[in-house]
Design an enzyme around this catalytic site. Structure first.
Site, mmCIF file in Angstrom:
data_model
loop_
_atom_site.group_PDB
_atom_site.id
_atom_site.type_symbol
_atom_site.label_atom_id
_atom_site.label_comp_id
_atom_site.label_asym_id
_atom_site.label_seq_id
_atom_site.Cartn_x
_atom_site.Cartn_y
_atom_site.Cartn_z
ATOM 1 C CE LYS A 97 0.408 6.710 -2.092
ATOM 2 N NZ LYS A 97 -0.753 7.149 -1.296
ATOM 3 N N GLY A 155 0.827 -1.206 0.000
ATOM 4 C CA GLY A 155 0.000 0.000 0.000
ATOM 5 C C GLY A 155 0.857 1.249 0.000
ATOM 6 C CB SER A 156 0.109 4.636 1.276
ATOM 7 O OG SER A 156 -1.153 4.669 0.641
ATOM 8 C CB THR A 157 4.426 1.598 3.523
ATOM 9 O OG1 THR A 157 4.150 0.350 2.884
ATOM 10 C CG2 THR A 157 3.570 1.729 4.776
#
Lengths: 430, 489
Positions: B221, B217-219
């Protein structure tokens, strides 16, 4: 002259075998207990005493016999004992007793079979052999152990009559074939490209095939079945000099084996394990895989006597004793065992080649085949060259019937050798 | 008949030559592979007939030891902490191979390394223990807090010392108790093993922290952003991504949206703080493109098995073929699509950013000493990779500090007296549930961070961007507080 020379060689080799066995015993004990066994001297005296007894018997009863077979048997028997003792102390005491009985059987055979022609009776021994073979199927006396109905229990004593049946059948077969080899060699009856003798004369071969199938089906003993059939076919082939029998025998046996594979779960299981033991390494393939691990752990030079973990293999002291020895003595020790069997086979076949009597010749070849093929079947099973079938490793595995029977077999080979050398000597003297 | 008998001799000789060949095959050619076979218990079992070294934590708690037993193995392996360190120590079965540290450092524990053998040879007449005692980098106190915090929720916590790569805590729930698996009663051990359903992908026997992968997920990024800054195409000032609620990549008409349809955009720090999907998707597709993204992920260790000193680690995955699939690249840039990562891998990402761009090789062994206290083996402090420059790392640290100061982790991750940077993540798994993540680093204000952490709590209800911060961040904070505080007493 020949006799004296052979006996001196034999004694020297026996001393050598005892030294090797004694060293292995001491090392194995050092490996497992980290101490020199207290009983090593009595142990060596006892086995030396037994072997000297056998040696003296040969000196007195068959002085001209081959001098290599007994020391080889002593070496194998001794090494087997060391590993049985290393795996299971209780079994070792029993195996020592069996060894004494085996040597007694050896001496008695030399004592009672003074001339080979005494045994040249096809039908009596065939009846005895077949009787022994079928004995385990008799309700009440037969016992099923580990799925194979090959045991007979009489009171407290139990034994595998098949071990003795194979010798009786080898003798009776030699006697029969020598009488019939003329007719069996003549092929008058044609089926397609193959020419066969009259069905009447071929009868006993078919009977033998039938019995080996019977053994395979009802006693669930694939190894013995294979062994018997190899024996019969080899002897017929040698006697008649017709390769047709080899082809026919192989076809018949393959048909039987295929039928057994289709019909019986245990045969299918064996074949499946053989083809792919890794499918079920924790259960069905466990024993074979542990045998491989054991051998691999030994590598070229082995872990050293007493320093491996052969206890991890199921049935390490009987069917899988070769893996146990291979783990601790390595490729070198395993090859030593193979070489010992090759030398025994060589000595046995040399006796067959040397003797001038057809019955003796055929019997020596038959007995040698029994010994050589039996060791091949079980080592082949352990190494997965062949499907695993439970037969004993001659002279090495734990087991009374096997040990006594093989010593009797050995005594017969020595008797043939003695007879033949005597005739050659007499011929030379005349 | 003699001719036939000679042929019989040749045939039998051939049989024995075949046996000899087979023996050579098993004992020489295949010996190594058989000795290392996963079902082969010999190597480890051999050591059960002698005392075997202990395994203890950095703060001195014994997690594996041998006690005398009255059976053929002579020593029973015991794990006093039960399931707390099961995934680290592994277990010691009698009918299979040991796992974990028991396998990795078997030779040292058993005193069978060449040096140990040599020493014992020199000590022939001196009665000395030559087995090695393993001290782990893990701390019992931190591990315990991780377990208590995660509770009965599936998930993992991985804490790294950023400077050395030493693993300070690594807990996954569910775990298992190594004791019954190491029973000398083969039936009992097998029953315990089968009960844990080893064939299942979610078996407690698998340490989710380094043996299972999840959408990061967003980690993720942080990897995308780091790759952008490292390439020089992204700086704190530019580009400034448009404020929008959805972005439609090339080659598709399906838009990619922000959580809850919100609008966001701007420069690096702003889009990191609010975890802006549309901006990072644009960064991956338009600013960087497939090749830079694939190389950037590989630089951080994706598609490679991390060099951890535990058996069975798996690689985290980043797709490598985006040429004709830019929509997939857009999703991958925000940690969706076919990107998957172990918790350990995401902890390594945070640690690399914290450690001036140097990713140290993760390890659990601090040192191994023999019975006399002499060091047998030292902590393996090695750099595994340097994915980004110190300057890039400094920029990304700033971005991550912003996430905690006034971004998605504000209010959830601060630790008084320390500086915390992080990134939350919520990876949708369908069924209205998601894996919630945080990765963080922490250290004294103005100085290099000391610890990095990754926390994942699997299959939590809800899919909002805040879920990661709400569920995983409190766990990370409690664990890091314990790590910073040091062991009691």
């Amino acid at each position: 002259m020949i006799g004296a020379h052979r006996r001196t060689t034999e004694l020297g080799l026996i001393v050598l075998a005892v030294i090797v066995v004694g060293a292995a015993y001491t090392l194995a004990s050092l490996g497992t207990e980290a101490s020199i066994p207290a009983n090593v001297v009595p142990f060596l005296l006892v086995i030396f005493g037994l072997l000297i007894g056998a040696h003296i018997a040969v000196r007195k009863l068959a002085p001209l016999a081959d001098g290599i077979l007994l020391p080889l048997a002593a070496l194998l028997n001794g090494l087997g004992y060391v590993w049985i003792a290393r795996l299971d102390k209780d079994l070792a005491a029993l195996q020592a007793t069996w060894t004494a009985l085996g040597i007694l059987g050896f001496v008695l055979t030399l004592l009672f079979v003074r001339r080979m022609r005494d045994l040249d009776t096809p039908y009596t021994l065939m009846v005895v052999g077949v009787g022994l073979l079928l004995l385990p199927l008799v309700p009440g006396v037969g016992r099923t152990i580990n799925g194979a109905r090959i045991w007979v229990a009489l009171g407290p004593v139990s034994f595998q009559p098949g071990e003795f049946a194979k010798i009786a059948l080898a003798i009776s077969f030699a006697a029969y074939l020598v009488r019939k080899r003329e007719v069996l060699s003549m092929a008058t009856f044609k089926i397609g490209p193959f020419a066969f003798p009259e069905p009447r004369d071929l009868g006993p071969v078919m009977l033998a095939w039938g019995f080996s199938l019977l053994v395979m089906f009802f006693e669930k003993d694939l190894g013995s079945s294979l062994l018997f059939f190899a024996l019969f076919i080899t002897m017929v082939w040698i006697a008649t000099q017709r390769a047709t029998y080899l082809v026919l025998g192989t076809i018949l046996f393959s048909a039987g084996a295929f039928f057994a594979w289709r019909t019986f779960d245990h045969v299918q299981t064996r074949v499946t394990i053989w083809l792919n033991p890794w499918d079920d390494p924790a259960d069905k393939g466990f024993q074979v895989i542990q045998g491989w691990f054991s051998l691999a752990a030994g590598g070229v030079t082995g872990k050293g006597p007493g320093l491996g973990q052969p206890g991890l293999i199921p049935a390490a002291d009987t069917d899988f004793i070769f893996a146990a020895i291979g783990e601790e003595l390595g490729l070198l020790g395993g090859s030593l065992i193979l070489v010992a069997f090759v030398l025994m086979v060589g000595a046995g076949l040399r006796i067959a080649l040397t003797t001038d009597r057809e019955f003796d010749k055929l019997l020596a070849a038959g007995l040698t085949t029994l010994l050589g093929i039996q060791a091949f079947i079980i080592i082949g099973g352990v190494t997965r060259l062949l499907p695993l079938t439970g037969v004993t490793l001659p002279f090495i595995s734990y087991g009374g019937s096997s040990l006594v029977a093989n010593y009797v077999l050995l005594a017969l080979l020595l008797r043939i050798s003695d007879d033949s050398t005597r005739r050659i000597n007499e011929g030379a003297a005349a | 008949m003699n001719k036939r008998i000679r042929r019989l001799g040749i045939f039998l000789l051939a049989c024995y030559i075949a046996l000899f060949a087979m023996l050579n095959y098993i004992q020489v050619l295949e010996a190594d592979s058989l000795n290392n076979n996963e079902f082969n218990a010999r190597g480890t079992l051999e050591t059960l007939r002698q005392p075997r070294g202990t395994i203890e934590t950095a703060d001195g708690v014994v997690v594996a030891r041998s006690v005398p037993s009255n059976d053929r193995f002579e020593f029973q392996r015991e794990y006093p902490e039960g399931d707390l360190f099961g995934h680290i120590t592994g277990f010691f079965p009698i009918n299979g191979r040991a796992t974990g540290v028991e396998r990795e450092y078997n030779e040292q524990l058993a005193g069978q390394t060449f040096e140990q053998e040599l020493r014992s040879f020199a000590d022939l007449f001196v009665d000395r223990e030559r087995t090695g005692n393993v001290t782990l980098t893990l701390r019992d106190d931190v591990q315990r807090v991780a377990r208590d915090q995660l509770g009965q929720r599936r998930g993992s916590v991985v804490v790294l010392d950023v400077d050395t790569g030493g693993i300070v805590a690594m807990w996954s729930y569910p775990s298992y108790d190594p004791n019954p698996l190491s029973s000398h009663d083969g039936e009992e051990a097998r029953a315990a093993f089968n009960f844990l359903d080893p064939a299942s992908g979610t078996s407690p026997l698998r340490a989710s922290s380094y043996q299972n992968v999840f959408f990061p997920g967003s980690t993720f990024k942080i990897v995308t952003g780091s790759t952008g800054v490292q390439s020089g195409l992204v700086t704190p000032e530019e580009p400034s991504y448009p404020v929008e609620s959805s972005y439609t990549p090339p080659q598709t008409t399906r838009p990619l949206s922000n959580f809850g349809g919100s609008s966001c955009g701007g420069t690096l720090f702003a889009i990191t703080a609010v975890s802006c999907n549309t901006a990072f998707a644009r960064m991956g597709v338009e600013t960087l493109g497939p090749d830079r993204m694939v190389d950037g992920a590989a630089a951080f260790g994706f598609n490679q098995v991390p060099p951890i000193d535990l058996p069975g680690a798996v690689e985290s995955r980043f797709p490598v073929d985006f040429a004709d699939n830019l929509p997939a690249l857009a999703q991958a840039s925000i940690g969706q699509n076919d990107v998957s990562s172990t918790p350990l891998q995401m902890a390594l990402v945070a640690a690399a950013v914290a450690n001036d761009g140097v990713m140290m090789a993760p390890h659990v062994m601090k040192e191994i000493r023999d019975g006399e206290g002499a060091v047998v083996d030292d902590e393996p402090i090695d750099a595994w990779k340097q994915p980004i420059s110190p300057e890039t790392a400094a920029t990304m640290r700033q971005a991550m500090l912003g996430v905690v100061a006034d971004g998605t982790l504000s209010g959830a991750a601060q630790i008084p007296g320390f500086e915390v940077g992080g990134k939350s993540g919520t990876a949708q798994t369908g069924n209205n549930t998601s894996h919630t993540w945080v990765i963080e680093f922490v250290g004294p204000p103005g100085q290099k961070p000391e610890y990095a952490i990754a926390v994942i709590v699997e299959n939590q209800p809800g899919v909002s961007e805040n879920t990661g911060g709400r569920v995983a961040a409190p766990i990370a904070r409690a664990v890091l507080e314990q790590a910073l505080q040091g062991p009691a007493g």
